[in-house]
Design a protein around this motif. Structure first.
Motif, PDB file in Angstrom:
ATOM      1  N   PRO A   1       0.049  -0.381 -12.241  1.00 18.75           N
ATOM      2  CA  PRO A   1       0.233   0.177 -10.961  1.00 18.75           C
ATOM      3  C   PRO A   1       0.464  -0.793  -9.897  1.00 18.75           C
ATOM      4  CG  PRO A   1      -1.844   1.435 -11.782  1.00 18.75           C
ATOM      5  CD  PRO A   1      -1.296   0.663 -12.649  1.00 18.75           C
ATOM      6  N   ASN A   2      -0.568  -1.697  -9.797  1.00 17.80           N
ATOM      7  CA  ASN A   2      -0.898  -2.715  -8.825  1.00 17.80           C
ATOM      8  C   ASN A   2       0.460  -3.512  -8.887  1.00 17.80           C
ATOM      9  OD1 ASN A   2      -3.194  -1.823  -7.465  1.00 17.80           O
ATOM     10  ND2 ASN A   2      -4.444  -3.095  -8.725  1.00 17.80           N
TER      11      ASN A   2
ATOM     12  N   ALA B   1       3.542  -1.811  -7.677  1.00 18.57           N
ATOM     13  CA  ALA B   1       3.554  -1.719  -6.201  1.00 18.57           C
ATOM     14  C   ALA B   1       3.730  -2.922  -5.581  1.00 18.57           C
ATOM     15  CB  ALA B   1       2.092  -1.394  -5.851  1.00 18.57           C
TER      16      ALA B   1
ATOM     17  N   SER C   1      -4.923   0.027 -13.774  1.00 14.54           N
ATOM     18  CA  SER C   1      -4.856  -0.683 -12.572  1.00 14.54           C
ATOM     19  C   SER C   1      -4.303  -1.656 -12.374  1.00 14.54           C
ATOM     20  CB  SER C   1      -6.348  -1.260 -12.436  1.00 14.54           C
ATOM     21  OG  SER C   1      -6.582  -1.980 -11.320  1.00 14.54           O
TER      22      SER C   1
ATOM     23  N   TRP D   1       3.984   1.666  -1.167  1.00 10.82           N
ATOM     24  CA  TRP D   1       4.426   1.833  -2.551  1.00 10.82           C
ATOM     25  C   TRP D   1       3.390   2.111  -3.687  1.00 10.82           C
ATOM     26  CZ3 TRP D   1       8.933   2.528  -4.179  1.00 10.82           C
ATOM     27  CH2 TRP D   1      10.024   1.937  -3.436  1.00 10.82           C
ATOM     28  N   LEU D   2       2.231   1.790  -3.451  1.00 11.23           N
ATOM     29  CA  LEU D   2       1.164   2.316  -4.270  1.00 11.23           C
ATOM     30  C   LEU D   2       0.905   3.810  -4.196  1.00 11.23           C
ATOM     31  CD1 LEU D   2      -0.750   0.863  -6.590  1.00 11.23           C
ATOM     32  CD2 LEU D   2      -2.516   0.539  -4.667  1.00 11.23           C
ATOM     33  N   GLN D   3       1.131   4.192  -2.798  1.00 14.42           N
ATOM     34  CA  GLN D   3       1.032   5.648  -2.333  1.00 14.42           C
ATOM     35  C   GLN D   3       2.086   6.163  -2.988  1.00 14.42           C
ATOM     36  OE1 GLN D   3      -1.603   6.570  -1.135  1.00 14.42           O
ATOM     37  NE2 GLN D   3      -1.199   8.657  -0.252  1.00 14.42           N
TER      38      GLN D   3
ATOM     39  N   HIS E   1       1.820   6.831  -6.921  1.00 12.27           N
ATOM     40  CA  HIS E   1       0.876   7.697  -7.074  1.00 12.27           C
ATOM     41  C   HIS E   1       0.916   9.156  -6.985  1.00 12.27           C
ATOM     42  CE1 HIS E   1      -2.960   5.649  -7.794  1.00 12.27           C
ATOM     43  NE2 HIS E   1      -3.021   4.902  -6.915  1.00 12.27           N
TER      44      HIS E   1
ATOM     45  N   GLN F   1      -9.047  -2.930  -6.110  1.00 11.53           N
ATOM     46  CA  GLN F   1      -8.579  -3.577  -4.846  1.00 11.53           C
ATOM     47  C   GLN F   1      -8.646  -5.236  -4.965  1.00 11.53           C
ATOM     48  OE1 GLN F   1      -7.079  -1.784  -2.047  1.00 11.53           O
ATOM     49  NE2 GLN F   1      -6.784  -0.864  -4.051  1.00 11.53           N
TER      50      GLN F   1
ATOM     51  N   LYS G   1       0.705  -1.292   0.132  1.00  8.81           N
ATOM     52  CA  LYS G   1      -0.060  -0.275   0.066  1.00  8.81           C
ATOM     53  C   LYS G   1       0.980   1.253  -0.036  1.00  8.81           C
ATOM     54  CE  LYS G   1      -4.258  -1.284   2.294  1.00  8.81           C
ATOM     55  NZ  LYS G   1      -5.087  -1.398   3.536  1.00  8.81           N
TER      56      LYS G   1
ATOM     57  N   LEU H   1      -5.558  -6.030  -6.668  1.00 10.75           N
ATOM     58  CA  LEU H   1      -4.368  -5.782  -5.879  1.00 10.75           C
ATOM     59  C   LEU H   1      -4.344  -6.854  -4.653  1.00 10.75           C
ATOM     60  CD1 LEU H   1      -1.938  -3.974  -5.225  1.00 10.75           C
ATOM     61  CD2 LEU H   1      -3.459  -2.855  -3.539  1.00 10.75           C
TER      62      LEU H   1
ATOM     63  N   THR I   1      -6.732   2.155  -8.100  1.00 12.12           N
ATOM     64  CA  THR I   1      -6.545   0.929  -8.563  1.00 12.12           C
ATOM     65  C   THR I   1      -7.657   0.019  -7.993  1.00 12.12           C
ATOM     66  OG1 THR I   1      -4.929  -0.043  -7.118  1.00 12.12           O
ATOM     67  CG2 THR I   1      -4.005   1.185  -9.089  1.00 12.12           C
TER      68      THR I   1
END
Lengths: 404, 404
Positions: B281-282, B285, B278, B230-232, B235, B249, B228, B252, B247
């Motif tokens: 990026p997922n 991360a 989605s 890394w996803l942030q 972004h 969930q 999470k 993910l 993305t």
């Protein structure tokens, strides 16, 4: 993938792979540019799940290629079967349409997921080739005999067995595949090969020339001479005058030999040398000699050339012989045609007019040459009673299914 | 047909079916409109003749469908094998051309004639699919990884096994068919399914969030939170600003779960919902979180959409991430593409430009969709040292072979 299911579900509620799922099996488009599909392959799917089990050999192999997986995972695999799987299905042989679920499979997620590939494999080709056979039946018409001759051109030995089974389901009358006849009780039909004809040199190759009449009342000691007499009479017949010249003696020897072995099942392949100048007169001479002894020849097979023209000319000869020699029903001798036939060529023959009674169809039928795969899919539609859908970059791939 | 051979030869010289023949196996035209064919299937022919024998079950069946044949004929069948058959052949895997004999088979006429159908069946599809695989390798280029993904679309289960074997012979690197891997030692490769992705609801579905680092030195207790984070960071990254929104969930959760199970083999199918918004990026991360723990993710698979565009855009994102977060070789993450690929689509991708490293090819490869049969023939060329030839109404079907 399984191991991921396994790891994530192992501790949820004490049951591994505990989620209960529902998958739909369907296809997106009718094959062959057509408007229907015949559903087939269900019996094999049921057999598959009835016998589904990992053997110790399977487990050992999986351990060798997945060394990162924990022992508990392989212990789980040792235990699973399909006893908790439910299958709802349209009956095999039904006419079906795109995007309508053919089968709905419910059960534990990891087990049902394992069925995706085998089920899609078993339904895909079975439905495709059954549909192809039904389309050939439709274009040939109800009155024609359809023979599946695909063994040598099918995609592997098992592909050939499946083809024979499903062509019969799709409306064919018989197969030349003896093993399929044995396994499924499909009627067997075939003729001799070209090599059989060309393996003979002359009438001297025939050692035993005697043939008993059909009713057993007398023996013709020299069937070869009887055939020669008939050949001479055909040559000299006014109504056939000038149609035939000298015929091929190697071919004649092969036909005589075949008739001696199978006097009640004489079906000759007449295109090894020249259909109208050799094959047909040779066939007629042998058929007339058989008739003298009470037998009825079956007919001929054409395997090359202009099948419409040759079948029409052949029928004319049969008709003339019936009249000339007063042999009832000689005109109705069966004319079988083969040689890369398919829906289009049969349709073209119909349009030209032809006298073919039976079609022997191989390559285009069994390989589904014009579209070699159906493209079935197996999609998750529900998990633990909650609906799921796969979206896609291709809008056409998005299902419109619900599990309601 | 045999029985006719049998009857006519029984009394010639005391040996039944005594004539010694020579047959040539060849094809008349290269497949796929091409200029070459790769010969394959020889090993299976050799296995076939090594084990050729009629069982008592076979004999009983043949007696039931051929009641007109004499007992001596079936006694003969009980005795025959291929010990007196000689096979001369071009080596398997050779590049071959039309009308050149691939195999020459010598032996007693009735035995060799029995080999026609199985040999043609075994060579036909094997050579066809090997050639198809070689053509795909040629168009994809030496540097690409080629994966055979055909099991579910092949013509029956055995067709699929043959496909895996011969695609490997034709230049593929691996198969997704586990049984083929077991039987032939072919490397196995695959990814998870769309259903795996859509079966997850949210990150709450993951019960055990801990992951040990690759070197075993530490445990990340909450891998989900790391992902999470890394996803942030993705972004908020300046260089990626505005490229990604929220993305999916469920996707993910599936990726995280897969990574927890296979941290050293994380390859994600990124097109279940939306590739660029989605899936990518997922994936990034999860891959970056794995990198923190010393693991290297494998890459992604694209299974729909514009593969050229998506692969190029994906590579750009990988490159940006490598620079933004200073992760060496992130740019080189493997991009696998699948979705009804064939020679033409790969050629089109090459012309458009793409960033695909590996192609997963199924339907068009294994069914040989553009030409589903090769059309091998098995022709008698000599009997008792005398040459024979089959003529035909079709001039193209007349062989130019001699046995010299």
């Amino acid at each position: 993938m399984w191991n991921a299911f396994f790891s994530s579900s192992l501790f949820i509620d004490g049951f591994v792979f505990a989620s209960r799922v529902e998958f739909d099996l369907y296809f997106r488009k009718n094959p062959f540019g057509g408007e229907f599909t015949v559903f087939a392959g269900l019996e094999e799917c049921i057999k598959f799940i009835a016998n589904f089990k990992f053997t110790e050999h399977d487990i050992l192999f999986l351990q060798s290629v997945m060394p990162m997986c924990e022992d508990a995972f392989f212990d789980y695999l040792r235990k699973i079967d399909c006893s908790d799987v439910e299958v709802y299905s349209i009956p095999e042989g039904s006419v079906v349409f795109p995007k309508v679920p053919l089968m709905r499979v419910e059960g534990p997620v990891a087990v049902v997921q394992l069925l995706e590939t085998p089920f899609v494999n078993l339904i895909n080709y079975a439905s495709l080739v059954t549909t192809n056979a039904a389309r050939h039946r439709h274009v040939a018409g109800k009155s024609k005999v359809l023979l599946e001759f695909g063994l040598r051109r099918a995609q592997g030995p098992d592909g050939a067995i499946s083809a024979s089974k499903y062509c019969f389901m799709g409306g064919f009358d018989a197969t030349s595949n003896v093993l399929a006849g044995n396994l499924f009780g499909i009627p067997l039909r075939g003729t001799h090969s070209h090599a059989y004809v060309s393996s003979y040199m002359s009438l001297d190759d025939i050692p035993d020339k005697a043939l008993m009449s059909k009713d057993g009342s007398r023996v013709c000691k020299d069937f070869v001479s009887l055939v020669k007499e008939w050949l001479q009479r055909i040559h000299l017949a006014d109504s056939l005058c000038g149609v035939f010249g000298d015929t091929n003696q190697s071919e004649l020897a092969a036909f005589v030999s075949y008739a001696l072995a199978f006097p009640s099942n004489f079906l000759a392949l007449v295109d090894t040398y020249d259909v109208m100048r050799s094959g047909i007169p040779n066939f007629c001479a042998v058929a007339l000699a058989l008739h003298d002894l009470g037998y009825k020849a079956s007919g001929i097979r054409l395997d090359s050339g202009d099948l419409a023209y040759l079948s029409i000319e052949t029928r004319k000869v049969f008709r003339t012989i019936e009249k000339e020699f007063n042999v009832p029903n000689f005109e109705k001798m069966i004319i079988t045609a083969s040689n890369d036939l398919n829906e289009e060529t049969i349709d073209a023959l119909n349009k030209q007019g032809h006298e073919v009674d039976a079609f022997g169809i191989g390559t285009y039928l069994v390989t589904c040459y014009s579209q070699a795969a159906l493209g079935c899919v197996f999609k998750l539609v529900e998990i633990n009673s909650r609906p799921r859908i796969k979206l896609s970059e291709d809008v056409t791939k998005v299902g419109l299914l619900s599990s309601c």
